[in-house]
Motif scaffolding. Structure first.
Motif, PDB file in Angstrom:
ATOM      1  N   LYS A 172       0.839  -1.210   0.000  1.00  0.00           N
ATOM      2  CA  LYS A 172       0.000   0.000   0.000  1.00  0.00           C
ATOM      3  C   LYS A 172       0.869   1.254   0.000  1.00  0.00           C
ATOM      4  O   LYS A 172       0.600   2.210  -0.728  1.00  0.00           O
ATOM      5  CB  LYS A 172      -0.913  -0.016   1.223  1.00  0.00           C
ATOM      6  N   ARG A 173       1.923   1.247   0.811  1.00  0.00           N
ATOM      7  CA  ARG A 173       2.835   2.392   0.855  1.00  0.00           C
ATOM      8  C   ARG A 173       3.487   2.606  -0.505  1.00  0.00           C
ATOM      9  O   ARG A 173       3.638   3.735  -0.977  1.00  0.00           O
ATOM     10  CB  ARG A 173       3.902   2.178   1.929  1.00  0.00           C
ATOM     11  N   SER A 174       3.871   1.524  -1.168  1.00  0.00           N
ATOM     12  CA  SER A 174       4.527   1.623  -2.472  1.00  0.00           C
ATOM     13  C   SER A 174       3.582   2.146  -3.558  1.00  0.00           C
ATOM     14  O   SER A 174       4.003   2.872  -4.453  1.00  0.00           O
ATOM     15  CB  SER A 174       5.082   0.258  -2.892  1.00  0.00           C
ATOM     16  N   VAL A 175       2.322   1.761  -3.476  1.00  0.00           N
ATOM     17  CA  VAL A 175       1.327   2.249  -4.437  1.00  0.00           C
ATOM     18  C   VAL A 175       1.060   3.727  -4.198  1.00  0.00           C
ATOM     19  O   VAL A 175       0.896   4.506  -5.142  1.00  0.00           O
ATOM     20  CB  VAL A 175       0.018   1.424  -4.336  1.00  0.00           C
ATOM     21  N   GLY A 176       1.064   4.127  -2.935  1.00  0.00           N
ATOM     22  CA  GLY A 176       0.812   5.525  -2.605  1.00  0.00           C
ATOM     23  C   GLY A 176      -0.595   5.927  -3.005  1.00  0.00           C
ATOM     24  O   GLY A 176      -1.519   5.115  -2.956  1.00  0.00           O
ATOM     25  N   GLY A 177      -0.753   7.138  -3.456  1.00  0.00           N
ATOM     26  CA  GLY A 177      -2.065   7.634  -3.857  1.00  0.00           C
ATOM     27  C   GLY A 177      -2.376   7.442  -5.324  1.00  0.00           C
ATOM     28  O   GLY A 177      -3.350   8.014  -5.822  1.00  0.00           O
ATOM     29  N   ARG A 178      -1.564   6.660  -6.029  1.00  0.00           N
ATOM     30  CA  ARG A 178      -1.795   6.478  -7.469  1.00  0.00           C
ATOM     31  C   ARG A 178      -3.075   5.688  -7.730  1.00  0.00           C
ATOM     32  O   ARG A 178      -3.405   4.772  -6.985  1.00  0.00           O
ATOM     33  CB  ARG A 178      -0.592   5.777  -8.112  1.00  0.00           C
ATOM     34  N   PRO A 179      -3.782   6.031  -8.817  1.00  0.00           N
ATOM     35  CA  PRO A 179      -5.023   5.326  -9.142  1.00  0.00           C
ATOM     36  C   PRO A 179      -4.769   3.861  -9.504  1.00  0.00           C
ATOM     37  O   PRO A 179      -3.844   3.543 -10.259  1.00  0.00           O
ATOM     38  CB  PRO A 179      -5.578   6.081 -10.350  1.00  0.00           C
ATOM     39  N   VAL A 180      -5.621   2.986  -8.964  1.00  0.00           N
ATOM     40  CA  VAL A 180      -5.503   1.541  -9.159  1.00  0.00           C
ATOM     41  C   VAL A 180      -6.604   1.065 -10.111  1.00  0.00           C
ATOM     42  O   VAL A 180      -7.769   1.422  -9.943  1.00  0.00           O
ATOM     43  CB  VAL A 180      -5.612   0.812  -7.802  1.00  0.00           C
ATOM     44  N   ARG A 181      -6.212   0.250 -11.076  1.00  0.00           N
ATOM     45  CA  ARG A 181      -7.160  -0.349 -12.024  1.00  0.00           C
ATOM     46  C   ARG A 181      -7.665  -1.694 -11.531  1.00  0.00           C
ATOM     47  O   ARG A 181      -8.835  -2.033 -11.677  1.00  0.00           O
ATOM     48  CB  ARG A 181      -6.501  -0.499 -13.405  1.00  0.00           C
ATOM     49  N   ALA A 182      -6.781  -2.518 -10.961  1.00  0.00           N
ATOM     50  CA  ALA A 182      -7.157  -3.857 -10.503  1.00  0.00           C
ATOM     51  C   ALA A 182      -6.101  -4.386  -9.535  1.00  0.00           C
ATOM     52  O   ALA A 182      -4.961  -3.916  -9.529  1.00  0.00           O
ATOM     53  CB  ALA A 182      -7.283  -4.808 -11.694  1.00  0.00           C
TER      54      ALA A 182
END
Length: 180
Positions: free
Chosen positions: A103-113
């Motif tokens: 989750k930290r690595s994804v950050g606030g970037r939009p997720v598709r799946a």
């Protein structure tokens, strides 16, 4: 699932289970490198690691046997992945820490799946909240009595702070997994 119980008991008795405080040796972000033929080599994520492939890249999860892989597909085409191990690899993330690092690595970037693949039948969804190594002497470690893909999807969605509808779970045979 009896084999999982025997393996846990054997590792605990032998004192081979890694401590929770062991710091991860892998950095959370990796970039794909160019192979000799000019193609992009997949980012390799081994047990207990989290890493990222740039848009258009791929992730290789080697030797997925009793593990689960969690791949977040970003809307920009990038991939952020985690190789969740049933038992902690020394120096890497435990199963109860890997989703928070992802989750930290994804950050606030939009997720598709979000795609979860691997040994679904070997995993109790609670392992994402309390790793097998987190149980002390005399504490009962929960063991899955049957595959629970819905429970795993719910645990992953909650751990990543993503809608449950974005998460799919697939039981796949042992071996390497490549996600493009």
């Amino acid at each position: 699932m009896a084999a999982v119980a025997v393996l846990v008991a054997a590792q605990m008795a032998a004192g081979t289970v890694a401590e929770a405080a062991a710091p991860p040796s892998a950095q959370a972000v990796a970039v794909a490198s160019k192979a000799a033929d000019g193609t992009t080599a997949p980012v390799r994520i081994t047990e207990g690691q989290v890493a990222e492939a740039a848009p258009g890249g791929a992730i290789l999860y080697p030797s997925v046997t009793s593990c689960l892989t969690v791949t977040v597909r970003l809307r920009d085409g990038g991939l952020v992945g985690a190789h969740a191990s049933l038992f902690q690899v020394p120096g890497e993330y435990r199963s109860d820490r890997i989703l928070s690092e992802l989750k930290r690595s994804v950050g606030g970037r939009p997720v598709r799946a979000v795609e979860v693949r691997g040994a679904v039948g070997a995993w109790d969804p609670s392992y994402f909240v309390k790793a097998i190594e987190g149980y002390g002497d005399g504490e009962a470690v929960p063991f899955p009595e049957s595959p629970d893909p819905g429970g795993i999807a719910e645990a992953v969605a909650k751990g990543l702070g993503q809608p449950r509808a974005l998460v799919t779970v697939e039981d796949v045979p042992d071996g390497d997994q490549t996600v493009r």
